[in-house]
Structures are given as C-alpha cells and as structure tokens.
Motif scaffolding. Structure first.
Motif, PDB file in Angstrom:
ATOM      1  N   LEU A   1       0.764  -1.074  -0.137  1.00 32.54           N
ATOM      2  CA  LEU A   1      -0.132   0.048  -0.148  1.00 32.54           C
ATOM      3  C   LEU A   1       1.097   1.014   0.182  1.00 32.54           C
ATOM      4  CD1 LEU A   1      -2.972   0.909   0.015  1.00 32.54           C
ATOM      5  CD2 LEU A   1      -2.914   0.968   2.721  1.00 32.54           C
TER       6      LEU A   1
ATOM      7  N   LEU B   1       2.070   1.468  -3.723  1.00 33.12           N
ATOM      8  CA  LEU B   1       1.175   2.094  -4.522  1.00 33.12           C
ATOM      9  C   LEU B   1       1.031   3.382  -4.326  1.00 33.12           C
ATOM     10  CD1 LEU B   1      -1.364  -0.491  -4.504  1.00 33.12           C
ATOM     11  CD2 LEU B   1       0.193   0.001  -6.718  1.00 33.12           C
ATOM     12  N   ALA B   2       1.058   3.601  -2.808  1.00 31.50           N
ATOM     13  CA  ALA B   2       0.756   5.239  -2.233  1.00 31.50           C
ATOM     14  C   ALA B   2       1.591   5.989  -3.164  1.00 31.50           C
ATOM     15  CB  ALA B   2       0.953   5.434  -0.716  1.00 31.50           C
TER      16      ALA B   2
ATOM     17  N   LYS C   1       3.633   5.502  -5.455  1.00 35.10           N
ATOM     18  CA  LYS C   1       3.511   5.779  -6.864  1.00 35.10           C
ATOM     19  C   LYS C   1       1.921   6.752  -7.437  1.00 35.10           C
ATOM     20  CE  LYS C   1       3.416   1.786 -10.387  1.00 35.10           C
ATOM     21  NZ  LYS C   1       3.714   0.256 -10.655  1.00 35.10           N
ATOM     22  N   LEU C   2       1.255   7.238  -6.621  1.00 30.15           N
ATOM     23  CA  LEU C   2       0.514   7.404  -6.836  1.00 30.15           C
ATOM     24  C   LEU C   2       0.167   8.464  -6.935  1.00 30.15           C
ATOM     25  CD1 LEU C   2      -3.294   7.044  -7.425  1.00 30.15           C
ATOM     26  CD2 LEU C   2      -3.439   7.383  -5.597  1.00 30.15           C
TER      27      LEU C   2
END
Lengths: 281, 259
Positions: free
Chosen positions: B52, B55-56, B58-59
C-alpha cells in the motif's frame, strides 16, 4: 499400600531375571503414592485445574477475537489496496494519454514553426530579389530629357517624368558642337573631376589603365564639384569655380545651378541616356 | 493381586488429574494454531501495508506527473499566441511573389538570355546572372565613400563606386597597377611625376582585371578578409576564386549593373 514385608518380599522376589516391566510399574505406583501423601485435596486440585482451564479458555477466546480483528483489517487493507491499485492504473493511463497529447501538440508546433520559418526565409529571398529587380529596372528606365521650350531637364522613369530641373540652353565652348546623330549616354560620374581623363594604353603587350595625372592643381575649378561625362562632347556639371578654365576647356554643357547639378548627379545613373532635341543649342 | 482401597483412591486421583491435565493440553493445542494464524495474518498485513505504501508513492508520482503535464500543456497551447500569425506570413509571401513576378516579367523581357553582372553596393555582393537565372553569388568590396583632401594642393577625391549600367570594356591577366595621385596623397607621400617607377606596382590587383571603363575596375585583392566590407577606393574587389570564375565567364561588352 504395600507393607514393608510385601515390599521386601517383592524386592526379594525381584531378581535380575524377574519381569522388569512389572517392577517399574510397581515403582511407578509407589512414586504416585508418595506424591499423593502431599496434602492437596481433590477440590483444591479441581479448582486449580479449573482456574488453569479457565485462563486458557479466556486466552483462547481473546486470541480468537484478535484473529477476527486481524482478518477484518486484512480484508479492509485488501480492499484499499485494490482501490489504490485501480487509482494508480487510471492515473498512469491518463498520464500516458496526456503525454501523447503533448507529443502531438509539440509535433504540430514544430511543423507550424518550420512552415513559418520556410515562409520567412522565402519572403527574405523574395524581398532580396525584389530589391535587385527594382534597382535593375530603375537603371534600365531612367534617362534625362531636355525640354528646350520650357528650359527644363526632365528626369524620366520610363515614360513618366519623375522630376524637373530648371536649366539653361546647351552651350558649347572651344568650337565644339553637340553631335546630333549620336545617342548621348552618361559614361562616368565623378566629383571634383578634372577635364583630363584617364586612358587605356598597351604597355609591353599589356593593357593598362593610366589614371589622369593632373599635377598639384586643384581639379574641380573648370567643371565644379558634380560632373557627368557622356560619350559625346556634352558634359553635365555644376557651375565652374574658374570661368576662364571652364571656357578654355572645349566641351558642350547644360548650365545649371550647383544644387541642381548635385540633384541630377545623384538621380542619374552611369549608362543613362540623355535626350537632347536637335535644335537645343 | 488386588490393590488396597487407599491405593485405589490414589490411583483414581492420579488418573483423574491426568485426565484434567489432558484437557488442558488439548486446550493448549487449540490455542497454538491461533497463534500461528495470528502471526501469519500479521505478516500478511505487514506485507499488504508495504504494498500500500508503495502504491501510495506511485500515486503521488503520477499526481505530480499529471500536474507537470497540465502545466506543460497550458504553456504549449499558449505558444501559438506568441508566434507570428501564419496568415500574415502567407499574405506577405503572396504579395511579394506577385510583385516579384511582375518585375521578373519586365526585366526578363529586357534581359532575355543575356549574361550580366549585378553589383549590390549596400550588401557588398556581386551576382553573375543569365536572364533571370542566378549563376553565381560572390562577396565583394566596393568603394568606402568619403572624401580625401590633399592639404598641400587642396585637391579632392571621392571614393565611392558609381551606380548605373557599365560594360566590360577590356580584360587582362596579371595587371599592373599604375598608382594614381590619390594613392600617394592618402599616405601623405610626395606625388611623383607621371612616369615615375614608384607608380608601377605588380600584384596589387590580383590575378585578373576587368575594366568597366573610366578607371572603374573589377579586380582582386591581397586582403580577402576585408571582402564584404566597403573598403575600396571605388573599384570592385573580389576574392581570387570568384575573380577567376567571373573573368572567364564574362566577355567583352558583358553588362555590369551597379546599384
């Protein structure tokens, strides 16, 4: 409980060759018996066991609860993870599309700029050629025309009079007359010109230009500052600074003021024709 | 042999205790998998938390890219407003084209397929053309202008290249320069008599010479670095290679337009 006799009997009966399993079994029971002599009653033992069992059960239930919570958190985390992954994927797709759009805009701009550069360069070339042709055309169509009736020397551009200059009739000096049959063309424009001209000579088999060597005397006394020589005896020049020198020099000229001579000098080209009517002298 | 009663009691107590102990052990064995499951879940949860976090990041990066793209897009979309309008270029181009066509038609009729030389005194360029076709473009030097005054005699010379239509009247190779009076006056030397040997200079005018009449010449130069600048005393100077070409291409009576 075995009596000592029984034990002894048992012991005496226990010879190395007797049943060892049975022996150990009996010893085991004896040990239990001894242990049982310690004062722990059954209720107390049961209570202890119940407490232990209760504690273990409590721990079990707590652990189960904890496990359930963990499973719930894990499920939530999975859900959030999925959503985030989707969001990242969406963002990547959008950014990829934006990158393509930007590339497209850039290539359009590059193409547009190249086109404009091409037009700009072509315009420069055209402007240069236009200037060249205009100047060439101007040289080709410029000539002078003497209007004896009005006493005007006209600067002609084609068939249009661009300018008029006030002049006097043609005068000739030193028994010169103006040739009627020969077209008059300006052959040279000089400031401070002396009547003596340079010449071409062959020296040792080679053509050489011999410049006019007029010595220390000032050159522009006879013909003034601005002089247009022609291929005939006609010379257009400013008022002479020395009249005697002027009149002693055999030539024909169109008398004009100093300012007029300068204007004519600036406006006319070498190679320009001068149209003089036959009866202008 | 049968056991005594108290012994039986003891044994009973023992086996009861054993039984109860057995129950405890069973309970323990039930707890153990829970612990294992909890540990596994915790490990899994930590891994998920790491994913997570990744991904955070990456976001966040994608969000930054998106912002940069938006800014870049706005800038690029505004660029055409800064560039000159294409329509104006095209309009000017068309007008110029039309005017040049008219001039080409007029001049072309007069020039036909003649070979001639054009000298642009402002741009210090010499063109060899045939009709309207450009054969060669050269850099040249023309008259520098200005007036030289000889203080001793008061004589004056102007060093400008006159404009107009000339013709090549003669050509020669290895020309001899016969120095005029101004060449001595310029360097404040005494002006020698006309036949003085000091007036004769070989090599000053280059390999070739074309005369346009009345002392106006097209010749070479020793200082080719000065080509492109108006530095001569009225003549037209060319570099050696260009002069060679022009000398061999131009004939007598080839027209020379100077403007």
């Amino acid at each position: 409980m075995y009596t000592n006799e029984e034990i002894q009997t048992t012991d005496s009966q226990q010879t190395p060759s007797a049943n060892p399993i049975k022996t150990y079994w009996l010893k085991w029971h004896d040990a239990i018996y001894h242990l049982s002599q310690r004062s722990v009653s059954i209720p107390e033992a049961l209570l202890l066991v119940a407490l232990l069992w209760g504690a273990l059960f409590f721990e079990y239930s707590q652990l189960q609860k904890h496990l359930q919570e963990l499973e719930k958190n894990l499920s939530n985390t999975n859900h959030i993870l999925e959503e985030t992954a989707t969001a990242v994927e969406t963002a990547e797709v959008i950014n990829s599309m934006k990158t393509k759009d930007i590339q497209k805009i850039k290539s359009v701009l590059v193409s547009q700029t190249k086109t404009q550069k091409k037009f700009y360069e072509e315009n420069l070339i055209l402007a240069d050629e236009k200037r060249q042709l205009e100047k060439q055309w101007d040289i080709l169509i410029t000539y002078l025309m003497l209007d004896a009736e009005t006493g005007k020397l006209k600067l002609m551009k084609g068939d249009q009079a661009a300018k008029n200059y006030k002049v006097e009739p043609v005068q000739c000096w030193g028994n010169y007359i103006l040739e009627n049959n020969k077209p008059i063309t300006v052959t040279s424009k000089e400031r401070f010109a002396h009547p003596e001209r340079g010449r071409v000579e062959i020296q040792e088999g080679q053509l050489n230009w011999i410049p006019p060597q007029v010595g220390p005397a000032s050159r522009n006394l006879a013909l003034g500052e601005h002089v247009l020589f022609t291929n005939t005896s006609l010379i257009l020049h400013a008022p002479a600074k020395d009249k005697q020198q002027h009149e002693a020099y055999p030539h024909c000229c169109i008398p004009m003021r100093s300012g007029t001579a300068k204007q004519v000098y600036d406006a006319v080209y070498v190679g320009s024709r001068i149209l003089v009517p036959n009866d202008s002298q | 042999m049968s056991l005594p009663a108290d012994k039986k009691r003891v044994l009973f107590r023992f086996y009861l205790s054993l039984f109860l102990l057995g129950l405890l052990v069973v309970q323990l064995f039930q707890i153990h998998p829970l612990w294992t499951a909890i540990r596994t879940h915790q490990q899994t949860w930590e891994d998920k938390a790491l994913q997570l976090s990744f991904l955070a990041h990456k976001l966040k990066d994608q969000s930054n890219f998106s912002r940069e793209h938006t800014e870049q897009m706005a800038f690029l979309q505004n660029l055409p407003n800064l560039l000159p309008e294409q329509a104006k270029f095209i309009k000017t181009h068309n007008i110029l084209q039309e005017e040049v066509e008219t001039l080409r038609s007029r001049v072309g009729k007069r020039m036909a397929n003649q070979l001639y030389i054009l000298v642009d005194t402002k741009a210090s360029k010499l063109y060899l053309k045939q009709g309207l076709k450009l054969i060669r473009e050269n850099i040249c030097s023309v008259g520098r202008g200005g007036i030289l005054v000889d203080k001793q005699t008061g004589r004056k010379w102007e060093f400008s290249t006159p404009k107009g239509l000339f013709q090549v009247t003669w050509k020669t190779e290895d020309p001899l320069w016969i120095k005029p009076d101004w060449a001595f006056a310029e360097t404040k030397q005494l002006i020698p008599p006309p036949d003085d040997p000091s007036r004769l200079v070989q090599g000053e005018l280059g390999k070739y010479l074309l005369s346009m009449g009345n002392g106006y010449l097209i010749h070479g130069t020793k200082n080719e670095a000065s080509l492109g600048q108006p530095v001569s005393h009225g003549c037209i100077r060319l570099g050696a290679e260009d002069l060679d070409f022009i000398y061999h291409a131009a004939n007598l009576k080839t027209r020379v337009y100077v403007y």
